[in-house]
Design an enzyme around this catalytic site. Structure first.
Site, PDB file in Angstrom:
ATOM      1  N   ASP A  16     -37.655  22.037  30.384  1.00 49.72           N
ATOM      2  CA  ASP A  16     -38.893  22.755  30.681  1.00 49.72           C
ATOM      3  C   ASP A  16     -38.650  24.072  31.396  1.00 49.72           C
ATOM      4  O   ASP A  16     -39.167  25.110  30.986  1.00 49.72           O
ATOM      5  CB  ASP A  16     -39.832  21.878  31.522  1.00 49.72           C
ATOM      6  CG  ASP A  16     -40.401  20.736  30.694  1.00 49.72           C
ATOM      7  OD1 ASP A  16     -40.900  21.008  29.594  1.00 49.72           O
ATOM      8  OD2 ASP A  16     -40.318  19.582  31.142  1.00 49.72           O
ATOM      9  N   ARG A  97     -40.712  20.365  48.323  1.00 50.55           N
ATOM     10  CA  ARG A  97     -41.467  21.437  47.680  1.00 50.55           C
ATOM     11  C   ARG A  97     -41.720  22.650  48.570  1.00 50.55           C
ATOM     12  O   ARG A  97     -41.532  23.788  48.121  1.00 50.55           O
ATOM     13  CB  ARG A  97     -42.772  20.885  47.089  1.00 50.55           C
ATOM     14  CG  ARG A  97     -42.544  19.776  46.053  1.00 50.55           C
ATOM     15  CD  ARG A  97     -41.607  20.219  44.928  1.00 50.55           C
ATOM     16  NE  ARG A  97     -41.341  19.170  43.955  1.00 50.55           N
ATOM     17  CZ  ARG A  97     -40.143  18.679  43.680  1.00 50.55           C
ATOM     18  NH1 ARG A  97     -39.070  19.131  44.319  1.00 50.55           N
ATOM     19  NH2 ARG A  97     -39.993  17.741  42.771  1.00 50.55           N
ATOM     20  N   ASP A 126     -46.969  18.342  42.533  1.00 47.26           N
ATOM     21  CA  ASP A 126     -46.006  19.392  42.850  1.00 47.26           C
ATOM     22  C   ASP A 126     -46.571  20.795  42.617  1.00 47.26           C
ATOM     23  O   ASP A 126     -46.299  21.721  43.367  1.00 47.26           O
ATOM     24  CB  ASP A 126     -44.713  19.185  42.054  1.00 47.26           C
ATOM     25  CG  ASP A 126     -43.898  18.017  42.610  1.00 47.26           C
ATOM     26  OD1 ASP A 126     -44.051  17.717  43.817  1.00 47.26           O
ATOM     27  OD2 ASP A 126     -43.110  17.423  41.867  1.00 47.26           O
ATOM     28  N   SER A 177     -39.087  10.055  34.208  1.00 48.21           N
ATOM     29  CA  SER A 177     -39.033  11.336  34.882  1.00 48.21           C
ATOM     30  C   SER A 177     -38.487  11.067  36.283  1.00 48.21           C
ATOM     31  O   SER A 177     -39.030  10.240  37.016  1.00 48.21           O
ATOM     32  CB  SER A 177     -40.441  11.928  34.954  1.00 48.21           C
ATOM     33  OG  SER A 177     -40.507  12.837  36.015  1.00 48.21           O
TER      34      SER A 177
HETATM   35  N1  ARG Z   1     -45.370  11.072  43.215  1.00 48.98           N
HETATM   36  C1  ARG Z   1     -44.371  11.673  44.024  1.00 48.98           C
HETATM   37  C2  ARG Z   1     -44.945  12.816  44.815  1.00 48.98           C
HETATM   38  O1  ARG Z   1     -45.932  13.352  44.445  1.00 48.98           O
HETATM   39  C3  ARG Z   1     -43.149  12.088  43.246  1.00 48.98           C
HETATM   40  C4  ARG Z   1     -43.393  13.119  42.193  1.00 48.98           C
HETATM   41  C5  ARG Z   1     -42.179  13.472  41.372  1.00 48.98           C
HETATM   42  N2  ARG Z   1     -41.721  12.322  40.676  1.00 48.98           N
HETATM   43  C6  ARG Z   1     -41.071  12.300  39.524  1.00 48.98           C
HETATM   44  N3  ARG Z   1     -40.712  11.154  39.086  1.00 48.98           N
HETATM   45  N4  ARG Z   1     -40.791  13.379  38.866  1.00 48.98           N
HETATM   46  O2  ARG Z   1     -44.408  13.166  45.831  1.00 48.98           O
END
Ligand code: ARG
Length: 400
Positions: A16, A97, A126, A177
């Site tokens: 991506d 993040r 995110d 993921s």
């Molecule tokens: N749900 C978690 C958060 O918002 C992790 C998000 C990323 N997870 C992932 N498997 N790509 O902090």
């Protein structure tokens, strides 16, 4: 006229974010894309990633080792806050993040870019964390999120990339993921989308199955200085090495798996598997040391703020004035949270078995049931009379 002239793009080396490079240039008229890959301990080899950005069309490919900053400026305050989302998730992904956002903004300012970009879709947390953090750090920068708008399926994304000379992923793509850093691992999607599906062992990477864990317990002694973990079994580690060592030891006993359905900020319920062996044990130990060193009223009050703190971190408000005010309060409470906590690791459990502190508020003389008792038992009588007075009056008026 394109949407921006010069863009700094958060880059992971995956499909991506790689496709974002030609997409920004071809579809959105961006003249120059600078990529930034942040090393937060995800264990990727960074040189091939740096190269891949260049072959995908980046004019400059930056790599930032942000591991120590991640631990010191993001993990430590969260540990001091005992921060958990919905009482369980220690925010391992969420904490990364705001740091990545800061690195993007710093690079944009250094290279004179007018925008930053990320590869998040429109369904997750995110995107919110990036967009809000970037706006907080530099409100003049535009934020571009091509994957939020392009509407391509995975196959279409790969095909678009191939057309632009981006090699399709070599390894058979996993149905999951995964997000990984020094604080833990988050896994979602694929079969996990059924909240009733039991994850198979291949989902896990940082923690052992209980059946594979040692048959003898292991003891850990974690030393804290002002709420910050500094020693492990009496030995001093630098912040990054500390987490690597602790994750390994704790994960080896099958501790730190979390399987939960959580409420995303955008309103969607999502099923996520977390592995946060070191972080969850640190929060547990830290909270325990606070029980020894903080007064009752500070502990109770802080508990309420911790809930808010966890929500704010999850919801992308790291650089928000309320969050910063909470940090100031929490910092103030940590001055005496120094000491050590002893933990027994065994078969999926981290059991706290002891704690000591030079600032312990625990008084033997007051607590003992033995001969050294200093507590004035007579005083309890008067106290209870006054404490119970309103209840007694109410009862006299309303009962019988
Ligand atoms: N749900 C978690 C958060 O918002 C992790 C998000 C990323 N997870 C992932 N498997 N790509 O902090």
């Amino acid at each position: 006229m394109g949407r921006a002239k010069k863009v700094v793009l958060a880059y992971s080396g995956g499909v991506d974010t790689s496709v974002c490079i030609p997409y920004l240039k071809n579809e959105w008229g961006v003249e120059e894309v600078i990529t930034l890959a942040a090393d937060l301990g995800q264990g990727d080899e960074l040189e091939p990633i740096r190269q891949k950005a260049l072959t995908s069309g980046a004019s400059v490919s930056l790599v930032a080792d942000a591991k120590a900053e991640f631990i010191q400026n993001y993990a430590y305050p969260a540990i001091q806050a005992n921060a958990l989302y919905e009482n369980r998730y220690p925010l391992s992904t969420a904490l990364a993040r705001p740091l990545i956002a800061k690195l993007l903004v710093d690079a944009a300012e250094e290279y004179g870019a007018d925008a930053v970009a990320h590869g998040c879709t429109g369904k997750g947390n995110d995107q919110v964390r990036f967009d809000v953090a970037i706006a907080a750090l530099n409100p003049n920068l535009k934020v571009l999120a091509p994957a939020r708008e392009w509407g391509m399926s995975r196959e279409e994304t790969i095909a678009y990339g191939e057309k632009c000379g981006i090699p399709s992923p070599v390894k058979k793509s996993s149905p999951y993921s995964v997000d990984l850093n020094l604080l833990g691992r988050s896994v979602e999607a694929g079969p996990l989308e059924d909240p009733n599906y039991e994850p198979t062992e291949e989902v896990y990477a940082l923690t052992k199955a209980i059946a594979q864990t040692p048959d003898t317990p292991e003891y850990l002694e974690i030393g804290f200085t002002e709420g910050i973990p500094t020693t492990l079994n009496g030995k001093h580690y630098d912040p990054v090495a500390f987490f690597i060592e602790l994750n390994q030891r704790v994960g080896n006993h099958g501790i730190g798996r979390i399987d939960m359905v959580e409420n995303r900020l955008v309103g969607i319920k999502s099923r996520e598997i977390y592995e946060t062996p070191g972080l969850i044990v640190l929060i547990q130990a830290h909270r325990d040391l606070e029980s020894l060193t903080l007064t009752k009223d500070v502990t109770v009050y802080k508990r309420g703020l911790e809930e808010t703190y966890g929500q704010m971190v999850y919801n992308g408000l790291w650089y928000n004035p309320l969050k910063e005010a909470l940090d100031a309060f929490i910092q103030n409470t940590q001055k005496r949270v120094t000491g050590s906590v002893r933990i027994k690791l065994f078969k999926g459990n981290a059991i706290i078995v002891g704690r000591t502190s030079p600032h312990s508020l625990y008084s033997d003389g007051l607590a003992t049931y033995g001969s050294g008792d200093e507590f004035d038992h007579k005083a309890a009588e008067g106290f209870i009379y006054v404490w119970g007075l309103p209840t007694r009056v109410w009862s006299q008026m309303n009962r019988g």
